[in-house]
Motif scaffolding. Structure first.
Motif, mmCIF file in Angstrom:
data_model
loop_
_atom_site.group_PDB
_atom_site.id
_atom_site.type_symbol
_atom_site.label_atom_id
_atom_site.label_comp_id
_atom_site.label_asym_id
_atom_site.label_seq_id
_atom_site.Cartn_x
_atom_site.Cartn_y
_atom_site.Cartn_z
ATOM 1 N N ILE A 71 -2.554 -4.853 1.073
ATOM 2 C CA ILE A 71 -3.603 -5.459 1.876
ATOM 3 C C ILE A 71 -4.525 -4.362 2.394
ATOM 4 C CG2 ILE A 71 -2.342 -7.520 2.541
ATOM 5 C CD1 ILE A 71 -1.374 -6.147 5.006
ATOM 6 N N PRO A 72 -5.816 -4.643 2.545
ATOM 7 C CA PRO A 72 -6.772 -3.587 2.904
ATOM 8 C C PRO A 72 -6.568 -3.082 4.329
ATOM 9 C CG PRO A 72 -7.821 -5.730 2.968
ATOM 10 C CD PRO A 72 -6.462 -5.953 2.403
ATOM 11 N N ARG A 73 -6.608 -1.769 4.480
ATOM 12 C CA ARG A 73 -6.448 -1.132 5.788
ATOM 13 C C ARG A 73 -7.770 -0.607 6.327
ATOM 14 N NH1 ARG A 73 -1.192 -2.226 7.596
ATOM 15 N NH2 ARG A 73 0.215 -2.160 5.801
ATOM 16 N N VAL A 74 -8.852 -0.890 5.601
ATOM 17 C CA VAL A 74 -10.163 -0.388 6.006
ATOM 18 C C VAL A 74 -11.118 -1.569 6.155
ATOM 19 C CG1 VAL A 74 -12.030 1.215 5.484
ATOM 20 C CG2 VAL A 74 -9.718 1.692 4.648
ATOM 21 N N TRP A 75 -11.710 -1.691 7.333
ATOM 22 C CA TRP A 75 -12.653 -2.776 7.610
ATOM 23 C C TRP A 75 -13.896 -2.187 8.271
ATOM 24 C CZ3 TRP A 75 -11.637 -7.807 6.098
ATOM 25 C CH2 TRP A 75 -10.331 -8.035 5.637
ATOM 26 N N GLY A 76 -15.040 -2.784 7.974
ATOM 27 C CA GLY A 76 -16.285 -2.298 8.530
ATOM 28 C C GLY A 76 -17.111 -1.499 7.557
ATOM 29 N N MET A 316 -8.784 -14.288 6.345
ATOM 30 C CA MET A 316 -8.038 -15.551 6.388
ATOM 31 C C MET A 316 -7.155 -15.701 5.156
ATOM 32 S SD MET A 316 -11.069 -18.001 7.868
ATOM 33 C CE MET A 316 -10.151 -19.524 7.648
ATOM 34 N N PHE A 317 -7.650 -15.283 3.988
ATOM 35 C CA PHE A 317 -6.838 -15.304 2.774
ATOM 36 C C PHE A 317 -5.562 -14.477 2.980
ATOM 37 C CE2 PHE A 317 -10.358 -16.444 -0.374
ATOM 38 C CZ PHE A 317 -9.740 -17.617 -0.759
ATOM 39 N N ILE A 318 -5.729 -13.301 3.582
ATOM 40 C CA ILE A 318 -4.579 -12.413 3.782
ATOM 41 C C ILE A 318 -3.586 -13.048 4.740
ATOM 42 C CG2 ILE A 318 -3.875 -10.167 4.704
ATOM 43 C CD1 ILE A 318 -6.614 -9.114 3.649
ATOM 44 N N CYS A 319 -4.065 -13.702 5.772
ATOM 45 C CA CYS A 319 -3.166 -14.397 6.702
ATOM 46 C C CYS A 319 -2.324 -15.453 5.987
ATOM 47 C CB CYS A 319 -3.976 -15.079 7.808
ATOM 48 S SG CYS A 319 -4.682 -13.970 9.018
ATOM 49 N N VAL A 325 5.271 -12.270 2.018
ATOM 50 C CA VAL A 325 5.369 -12.800 3.371
ATOM 51 C C VAL A 325 5.098 -11.675 4.363
ATOM 52 C CG1 VAL A 325 6.848 -13.937 5.052
ATOM 53 C CG2 VAL A 325 7.061 -14.511 2.618
ATOM 54 N N LEU A 326 4.002 -11.805 5.097
ATOM 55 C CA LEU A 326 3.648 -10.779 6.072
ATOM 56 C C LEU A 326 4.401 -10.987 7.366
ATOM 57 C CD1 LEU A 326 -0.241 -10.693 5.644
ATOM 58 C CD2 LEU A 326 1.423 -9.107 4.688
ATOM 59 N N PRO A 327 4.767 -9.906 8.037
ATOM 60 C CA PRO A 327 5.380 -10.054 9.363
ATOM 61 C C PRO A 327 4.379 -10.662 10.332
ATOM 62 C CG PRO A 327 4.903 -7.746 8.882
ATOM 63 C CD PRO A 327 4.653 -8.509 7.624
ATOM 64 N N LEU A 328 4.893 -11.274 11.385
ATOM 65 C CA LEU A 328 4.050 -11.999 12.329
ATOM 66 C C LEU A 328 2.974 -11.102 12.931
ATOM 67 C CD1 LEU A 328 3.432 -14.611 13.836
ATOM 68 C CD2 LEU A 328 5.145 -13.939 15.562
ATOM 69 N N ASN A 329 3.321 -9.848 13.241
ATOM 70 C CA ASN A 329 2.324 -8.963 13.851
ATOM 71 C C ASN A 329 1.151 -8.696 12.912
ATOM 72 O OD1 ASN A 329 4.026 -7.317 12.194
ATOM 73 N ND2 ASN A 329 3.253 -5.498 13.236
ATOM 74 N N MET A 330 1.414 -8.646 11.589
ATOM 75 C CA MET A 330 0.342 -8.433 10.629
ATOM 76 C C MET A 330 -0.516 -9.693 10.490
ATOM 77 S SD MET A 330 0.402 -5.347 9.680
ATOM 78 C CE MET A 330 -0.699 -5.401 8.286
ATOM 79 N N ILE A 331 0.126 -10.851 10.509
ATOM 80 C CA ILE A 331 -0.636 -12.100 10.463
ATOM 81 C C ILE A 331 -1.560 -12.192 11.676
ATOM 82 C CG2 ILE A 331 -0.457 -14.616 10.596
ATOM 83 C CD1 ILE A 331 2.150 -14.391 8.996
ATOM 84 N N ASN A 332 -1.029 -11.833 12.848
ATOM 85 C CA ASN A 332 -1.842 -11.851 14.066
ATOM 86 C C ASN A 332 -2.989 -10.842 13.967
ATOM 87 O OD1 ASN A 332 -0.229 -13.819 15.209
ATOM 88 N ND2 ASN A 332 1.074 -12.350 16.293
ATOM 89 N N HIS A 333 -2.698 -9.685 13.368
ATOM 90 C CA HIS A 333 -3.708 -8.644 13.232
ATOM 91 C C HIS A 333 -4.890 -9.140 12.393
ATOM 92 C CE1 HIS A 333 -5.537 -4.736 12.445
ATOM 93 N NE2 HIS A 333 -5.419 -4.956 11.151
ATOM 94 N N PHE A 334 -4.595 -9.736 11.223
ATOM 95 C CA PHE A 334 -5.673 -10.193 10.362
ATOM 96 C C PHE A 334 -6.339 -11.449 10.913
ATOM 97 C CE2 PHE A 334 -3.518 -7.353 7.413
ATOM 98 C CZ PHE A 334 -4.615 -6.666 6.914
ATOM 99 N N SER A 335 -5.610 -12.207 11.706
ATOM 100 C CA SER A 335 -6.228 -13.338 12.391
ATOM 101 C C SER A 335 -7.282 -12.852 13.380
ATOM 102 C CB SER A 335 -5.154 -14.153 13.116
ATOM 103 O OG SER A 335 -5.738 -15.214 13.837
#
Length: 352
Positions: A71-76, A316-319, A325-335
């Motif tokens: 999953i991408p770690r760079v945004w902006g 949203m796709f990543i979420c 299966v992403l851990p909850l903290n990662m789902i929250n992060h991308f949300s």
């Protein structure tokens, strides 16, 4: 030219070899820094990039983000004022590639069949088929003896490729094959034949790397531009029907019994990838294409609302990832990233 490469360094050394200055940034769990290299242990945003550029006195003329299958770690990146390029490899299992690609002036797409997907909407960015390649620092022929008849090196039990283990087990019933994980070069350089199997009929790195190590490539009929680059029976072995382990084994056994032909095909494949499909060749192709997409930067910077909607969709796709299966903290992060992109462009403090 000053070039920043993000996530992967597969092309960094080639840009340097071509005479350009390169700063490589990657994400990892640890922090490390040295000359022209920075390893960060948290996601990177627009303001982080500006801080890094200022700290290291490196103002890029080009930024290249290179997909590494995560999953991408760079945004902006969409806010950068220099030309930007995204290189997308495994689109078949990452639907977020399509909306994420709007952060860039140019999308380089490794799988030929996927290129039309990047052409949605009437938006003037450049989308190009950009086949994979081999890096000569990782794949090379230092063979003294080829004592392994058939070899496969790769992940056998991946969730992205549940058919591979069954295929390899079936192949082994008809033809012996050495199956290993880990470093491929020492084994490919000792192999007469390297067996290749893909996750979703994609044209993968192994095709080029095995040939660069001097082995004859035995691969499936995967389309995605394979026949635009290689000729079966000339620089790769005859193709087998996808999933047909018996046919693949029969081809391997037939070629092992024709040592002269096998050697000729391996040598022809090695020559072909050395001439046309090295990381140097691909790096030069990017440099040669800059004039084609550099004029798109102003259009990107003026299309904030459109691009922001695309990047919100990517997050949203990543979420909603189903294969991984992403851990909850990662789902929250991308949300949170998705919610941020919903805000007005001039209030996106996280990214601009």
């Amino acid at each position: 030219m000053k070039i920043v490469t993000l996530e992967s360094d597969f092309l960094a050394s080639s840009f340097r070899e071509l005479g350009h200055e390169v700063f490589y940034i990657r994400w990892d769990t640890e922090f490390a820094e040295k000359k022209n290299f920075l390893q960060v242990n948290r996601p990177i945003y627009y303001r982080d990039l500006l801080t890094i550029f200022d700290k290291y006195s490196f103002q890029p003329d080009l930024v290249l983000w290179h997909d590494v299958g995560n999953i991408p770690r760079v945004w902006g990146l969409e806010a950068l004022e220099c030309p930007t390029v995204g290189f997308f490899v495994d689109t078949y299992c990452n639907p977020w590639h399509i909306p994420y690609s709007y952060a860039f002036d140019c999308s380089l797409v490794a799988q030929k069949n996927a290129v039309p997907l990047f052409n949605e909407d009437d938006y003037a960015k450049v989308n190009k088929w950009f086949p994979l390649f081999y890096n000569k620092r990782r794949a090379f022929n230092d063979s003294v003896i080829r004592d392994i008849p058939v070899c496969f090196v790769g992940t056998v039990d991946s969730k992205q490729n549940e058919l591979r283990k069954k295929f390899l087990d079936q192949f082994a019933k008809f033809c012996p094959v050495l199956v290993k994980k880990g470093a491929y070069q020492p084994l490919f350089a000792r192999s007469k034949i390297v067996l290749n199997q893909s996750a979703a009929c994609e044209l993968n790195y192994r095709t080029f790397e095995a040939a660069a190590c001097g082995a004859a490539v035995l691969t499936e009929d995967c389309d995605n531009g394979l026949l635009d680059l290689f000729t079966p029976g000339e620089n790769i072995l005859p193709l087998y029907e996808r999933g047909n382990a018996r046919q693949a084994a029969d081809i391997a056994l037939e070629m092992l019994n024709d040592e002269k032909k096998l050697t000729e095909i391996a040598a022809s494949g090695e020559q072909l990838v050395n001439e046309k499909h090295s990381s140097i060749a691909r790096a030069q192709e990017i440099l040669d294409s800059i004039g084609e997409f550099s004029g798109k930067t102003r259009r990107r910077l003026a299309s904030g609302e459109f691009i922001r909607a695309k990047l919100m969709l990517a997050a949203m796709f990543i979420c909603g990832e189903t294969k991984t299966v992403l851990p909850l903290n990662m789902i929250n992060h991308f949300s949170e990233i998705a919610k941020t992109y919903q805000q007005r462009w001039d209030k996106v403090a996280l990214f601009r």
